[in-house]
Design an enzyme around this catalytic site. Structure first.
Site, PDB file in Angstrom:
ATOM      1  N   ARG A  94       0.772  -1.147   0.013  1.00 59.11           N
ATOM      2  CA  ARG A  94       0.080  -0.023  -0.237  1.00 59.11           C
ATOM      3  C   ARG A  94       0.900   1.225   0.074  1.00 59.11           C
ATOM      4  NH1 ARG A  94      -3.274  -3.346   3.479  1.00 59.11           N
ATOM      5  NH2 ARG A  94      -2.241  -2.352   5.344  1.00 59.11           N
ATOM      6  N   HIS A 129       0.553 -11.557  18.966  1.00 55.73           N
ATOM      7  CA  HIS A 129       1.579 -11.244  19.759  1.00 55.73           C
ATOM      8  C   HIS A 129       2.548 -12.763  19.914  1.00 55.73           C
ATOM      9  CE1 HIS A 129       1.933  -6.914  20.507  1.00 55.73           C
ATOM     10  NE2 HIS A 129       0.522  -6.881  20.818  1.00 55.73           N
ATOM     11  N   ASP A 159       8.927 -14.484  19.282  1.00 60.18           N
ATOM     12  CA  ASP A 159       9.541 -13.173  18.640  1.00 60.18           C
ATOM     13  C   ASP A 159      10.851 -13.327  18.223  1.00 60.18           C
ATOM     14  OD1 ASP A 159       7.256 -11.824  18.946  1.00 60.18           O
ATOM     15  OD2 ASP A 159       7.762 -10.561  20.696  1.00 60.18           O
TER      16      ASP A 159
END
Length: 381
Positions: A94, A129, A159
């Site tokens: 975008r 998360h 993560d």
């Protein structure tokens, strides 16, 4: 020519789009290995004086809504080797920076896409998360005590383990492949995929019929349920970590502690053995126990807190943690016999050094582009 003792990624140019956690850590690893990392910050981004994840790179503030600024950024990406972005699928497209655009202009570019769920699949557009990714990957369920909710292992597994480390491996592998093909590629680094890979040994145990390897909480020999692989509280409120899995180490643990050799390692006896060792370790301070076991292979170690990291003899001898720019931080890892890894600088300040680094890139082609022509899939120029 790369200088002797330079980092193993010296000469590699990385454009990093500012994000949170896993993507910055992957970029930090690149910088520690000698790559030149240019961080792209948004106007108005906050400073990061103590954010170790942002160490060792320059920052360039770019308003990508400005057509001229976007065009300038694309020129910088045209001479880069690696691009790292950590946004939801479609965000870069975008903004006119998707791989269909920038890889067409720079076919040697390694385009790293870091997300939790990946670029495809029913959850690809869903927010999440670390705790969510490792839950779905199956890694969270076995972490914790029986009858209690699973315990999130900080955000180390999803993560940084399943995300950043696999992203870094993917980048290095793609750079190596480019040496043969002359072409870059797009890397879909999903934390749920990386975490699933981290489960390989545990899945082997689960399906191999080994006793004490059920993956539900409280039934696995590595989840803290076994008396020989868990932490124990000591008299001073601190803890020791015991990892005496092998019978020989278990025997040394029992003999040295004075409890005798009668405690069993069998799963049916775990509760009784754990209770006896819990009572035993409460009779001495933590450091007294560590001194008692000094020089013995009982696989026992102190559970260190933040304030103890710099003073521990082994960590100090290896320089595992260093204090630089007023911050205690991990030294680069792993270590190489010839190449020199280093902390390239303090955490990046928004807008600092980016113009100069970008100008240097634009003034000369990347080292990796000078001698390797782009080829097709058959290797022909």
């Amino acid at each position: 020519m790369r200088a002797e003792g330079a980092g193993p990624l010296a000469g590699i140019r990385v454009v990093e789009f500012a994000a949170l956690g896993p993507a910055p850590f992957a970029a930090m690893l690149m910088a520690d290995m000698g790559a030149d990392v240019l961080r792209i910050d948004r106007p108005g981004s906050p400073g990061r004086d103590s954010d170790i994840l942002n160490r060792g790179r320059a920052s360039l503030v770019v308003d990508i809504k400005d057509p001229d600024a976007l065009a300038s950024l694309r020129r910088i990406i045209d001479v880069a080797d690696v691009l790292i972005e950590g946004f939801r699928p479609g965000v870069m497209e975008r903004n006119g920076l998707g791989p269909d655009v920038v890889c067409a202009a720079n076919p040697r570019l390694i385009y790293l896409r870091m997300t939790g769920w990946g670029q495809g699949g029913p959850l690809a557009e869903r927010a999440g998360h670390d705790i969510n990714y490792i839950a779905v990957a199956g890694a969270l369920a076995p972490i914790g005590r029986a009858g209690q909710p699973p315990v999130p292992p900080l955000n180390l597994v999803g993560d940084f383990g399943g995300g950043s480390m696999f992203a870094a491996l993917g980048i290095v592998a793609a750079l190596y492949e480019r040496e043969k093909s002359g072409r870059g590629q797009i890397i879909d680094a999903a934390m749920v995929d990386g975490t699933a890979n981290l489960m390989a040994m545990y899945l082997s145990h689960q399906q191999g019929g080994r006793e004490g390897t059920g993956l539900e909480s409280g039934a696995y020999f590595l989840d803290g349920s076994a008396p020989y692989y868990r932490c124990y509280a000591c008299a001073d409120g601190r803890y020791v970590a015991v990892g005496a899995i092998e019978p020989a180490f278990w025997r040394i643990l029992l003999e040295t502690s004075g409890v005798g050799t009668g405690l069993s390692q069998e799963p049916d006896d775990w509760p009784e053995a754990s209770a006896q060792l819990e009572a035993l370790f409460l009779t001495r301070d933590r450091d007294d126990w560590i001194e008692l076991f000094e020089g013995r292979d009982a696989c026992i170690a102190p559970v260190l807190t933040y304030d103890e990291l710099e003073s521990h003899a082994h960590l100090a001898a290896r320089g595992t943690y260093v204090r630089q720019d007023g911050l205690l931080q991990p030294a680069p890892a792993p270590r190489f016999s010839r190449s020199r890894t280093r902390i390239a600088g303090k955490p990046s300040q928004v807008g600092a050094g980016g113009d100069a680094l970008a100008a240097s890139w634009l003034s000369s082609p990347p080292i990796a582009h000078q001698s390797h022509p782009v080829t097709d899939n058959q290797g022909a120029p």
